[in-house]
Write a protein that holds these residues in place. Sequence first.
Motif, mmCIF file in Angstrom:
data_model
loop_
_atom_site.group_PDB
_atom_site.id
_atom_site.type_symbol
_atom_site.label_atom_id
_atom_site.label_comp_id
_atom_site.label_asym_id
_atom_site.label_seq_id
_atom_site.Cartn_x
_atom_site.Cartn_y
_atom_site.Cartn_z
ATOM 1 N N ILE A 51 0.729 -1.291 -0.034
ATOM 2 C CA ILE A 51 0.137 -0.083 -0.106
ATOM 3 C C ILE A 51 0.749 1.214 0.161
ATOM 4 O O ILE A 51 0.730 2.189 -0.677
ATOM 5 C CB ILE A 51 -0.885 0.061 1.411
ATOM 6 N N ILE A 52 1.859 1.207 0.862
ATOM 7 C CA ILE A 52 2.971 2.546 0.970
ATOM 8 C C ILE A 52 3.590 2.544 -0.278
ATOM 9 O O ILE A 52 3.929 3.868 -0.588
ATOM 10 C CB ILE A 52 3.422 2.677 2.447
ATOM 11 N N HIS A 53 4.132 1.461 -0.583
ATOM 12 C CA HIS A 53 5.064 1.815 -1.750
ATOM 13 C C HIS A 53 4.263 1.895 -3.277
ATOM 14 O O HIS A 53 4.793 2.147 -4.142
ATOM 15 C CB HIS A 53 5.787 0.410 -2.085
ATOM 16 N N GLY A 54 2.839 1.956 -3.076
ATOM 17 C CA GLY A 54 2.024 1.984 -4.375
ATOM 18 C C GLY A 54 2.163 0.952 -5.080
ATOM 19 O O GLY A 54 1.702 1.283 -6.335
ATOM 20 N N ILE A 55 2.171 -0.296 -4.764
ATOM 21 C CA ILE A 55 1.992 -1.283 -5.566
ATOM 22 C C ILE A 55 0.548 -2.147 -5.574
ATOM 23 O O ILE A 55 0.554 -2.825 -4.423
ATOM 24 C CB ILE A 55 3.275 -2.570 -5.462
ATOM 25 N N ALA A 56 -0.169 -1.684 -6.155
ATOM 26 C CA ALA A 56 -1.589 -2.017 -5.817
ATOM 27 C C ALA A 56 -1.754 -3.401 -6.246
ATOM 28 O O ALA A 56 -1.616 -3.691 -7.553
ATOM 29 C CB ALA A 56 -2.551 -1.297 -6.626
#
Lengths: 373, 379
Positions: free
Chosen positions: A368-373
């Motif tokens: 979520i925080i690294h933006g890997i959905a």
Amino acid sequence: MNRSAASRPRPHSRKAGGRRREEHCKTEEKADDVAPRGTCTTMCPISEVRQREAQNRLHHFEVLAGTERNRLPRADVCRAVKEYSRPAAGKDTTRASELRPPDVLLKTVCYLVDDVAACPSRQPWTEVYSFVFDRLRSVRQDMVIQRVSGPECASVLERTVRFLLYASYRLCGQPLRLYDPHINDTHLQESLSWLLECYSEGQHQHQDEFQALSLLYNLGSPRALQHALELPHKVRHSSPVQLALALNRAYMERNPVRLLRLAQRLDFLQACALHRHLLSCRRDLLLLYSHGHSSRNCRFPIQKLADILSLECSLAAQLCQTHGIHVNGDYVVFSKGSFTESPSEELQCAHMHKLVDDKQQDLSLSNIIHGIA
Amino acid sequence: ETHLKIHYILPREEQVLEAIDTRDGVFCAELLSFKHPHVANPRLQLSSPEDKCQQVLEPPYDEMVAAHLRCTYAVANHDFVEAALPVMFAVTLDLRVFANNAEQQLQKKGKGKVGDMLEKAAEQLMSCFRVCASDNRAGIDDSKKWGMLFLINQLFKIYFKINKLHLCKPLIRAIDSSNLKDDYSMAQRVTYKYYVGRKAMFDSNFKLAEEYLSFSFQHSHRSCQRNKRLILIYLLPVKMLLGHMPTTQLLKKYDLMQFTDVTKAVSEGNLLLLNEALAKHETFFIRCGIFLILEKLKIITYRNLFKKVYLLLKTHQLPLDAFLVALKMMQVEEVDIDEVQCILANLIYMGHIKGYISHQHQKLVVSKQNPFPPLSSVS
């Protein structure tokens, strides 16, 4: 007043001394151009590690396993992270050996996310939050001093914003001494504005995502809306931004039914961004319906109300009662005279998080925080 | 005799204009300097030169030259006290203009935060303001209080530019409590009301906004088309929200045809046309900062559309479905009966419809008397 300033020629003052002044300005500019460049290759400068170790000021996340019970616990150099320090007179914050260059800063942020924030064994999460919050603040401080900008800056800020948005949802309802939503908000807004400034030049992979998050977090803000309207065409017409704008439009038109319906389309992080507005949107719906359906024979089915509020029946009933709306078995009776604005203490936002909760599913916090959905 | 004066004034202002256009900074500076012999020219001594300057020059040069001419007038009359204010005017104006230029330069270089220069200029202006506001020593004729409105107008310009409208509040309070407020020059009062009107718009205080902007529009100098058009850009949306549509004649006169379709759409309750009109002139509306206000017209448009449904069905118990059909005909996307209820509830809450919704009967029951009160009587 609006003027097409670009087309106006400007008079240059070339009075005596003007030229000298110009040249002087140029040299000053050059001096300003040279920002300090960090050379520290570790997450925490060694000097600080030694100092805090000697003063017994290590955080227990930074302590070498097995030395926790020592009189002076030893530092684990792989886990020590530079802490935020308030700028003070006489304190030199520009020593290169104590500043971390952008690549080290990004590594630091990744460590904080993967090994601290997302680590399930670290409990309670309020403590995790405090630590990560402070260390991220120090990362930003290093960036400010070195005047980092562009994609390197954006990479760090994006993770910071995602973390703070997640925290605003996860810690909602916690006691004030453990989590202060106002402080979180201040830092979130600061990081968000800085990030959006970075985006004003060049191409950025995640710009759509964050312009949308800004619109959702700042629901109804004329400033955020005007900024969004002035975005380049491609960004403005991307689907996250269009969805965020649609939600804002529903808010501005005062149609909470539509707003809550559109909210179902948000992904987890977007829902986190919006979540602090949900309670007042639901309240507004009850206010409008209290006036619009006000009649003696009113019988509005609780189930229907729960649907449009995106709440379970029992919570919907509780929310009604909190606002003076009479609940009669399976129905509510709306009456404009009985609606009360001030909510009672018991029913908090945190009890009504299901809309957001459901979206997390099996997404890992790290992703979520690294933006890997 | 005034004609003669103006005739002699004209060449000089055109000199300034020429100097600006050819970027002849040196000459321009001379024309605005007190050391240049022109200062002694009796023909240049006008006590209220703003109007003439506005006609010949573009902002901000119109103000700069006007301030300068006021100064020459005062100095010629050996009124250095009176002259002090215009000097301050000229200097503070320069400050704002330079801050603006500095901003643009910085932006080009990608440095600095937007608004920094202008905020600093504003701080300087605020100190001048405090000096003027607290001037209790001199008699009313010599009082520095006369400088207050000018400074406030300068500060307004900055605050609007950097989007910090809340900073206008204390300034507005200061003028409201001043006993000089109606005695300042008309030009200054027109500018003041323009900004206060825009602020009221921003605060959704539409009745007040209409009052201020109307004043500004009516008292704007006849020949200053540019100013009147600018005021109208903000006055029109406000008037439309209060139910007063502009005539095509007015829109043509001031070259504001972008509003024609919007006007038509709102009065007919035509949501489709409204959305198309807003999209078509989006860039213009966004640049002027009125796009968001115009979107508020949607509520008025819903009201007008629903009133048509009521007039068509000739009953006081209207099926909700009828409104849904009307919206679908206007190609409103993804709307369902629940949203229709919400739109109606909002209209009832705002006082645009007198009645109530019966969920059990899926009907809107309206009052037998005046169920759709005139727009000007609401809000």
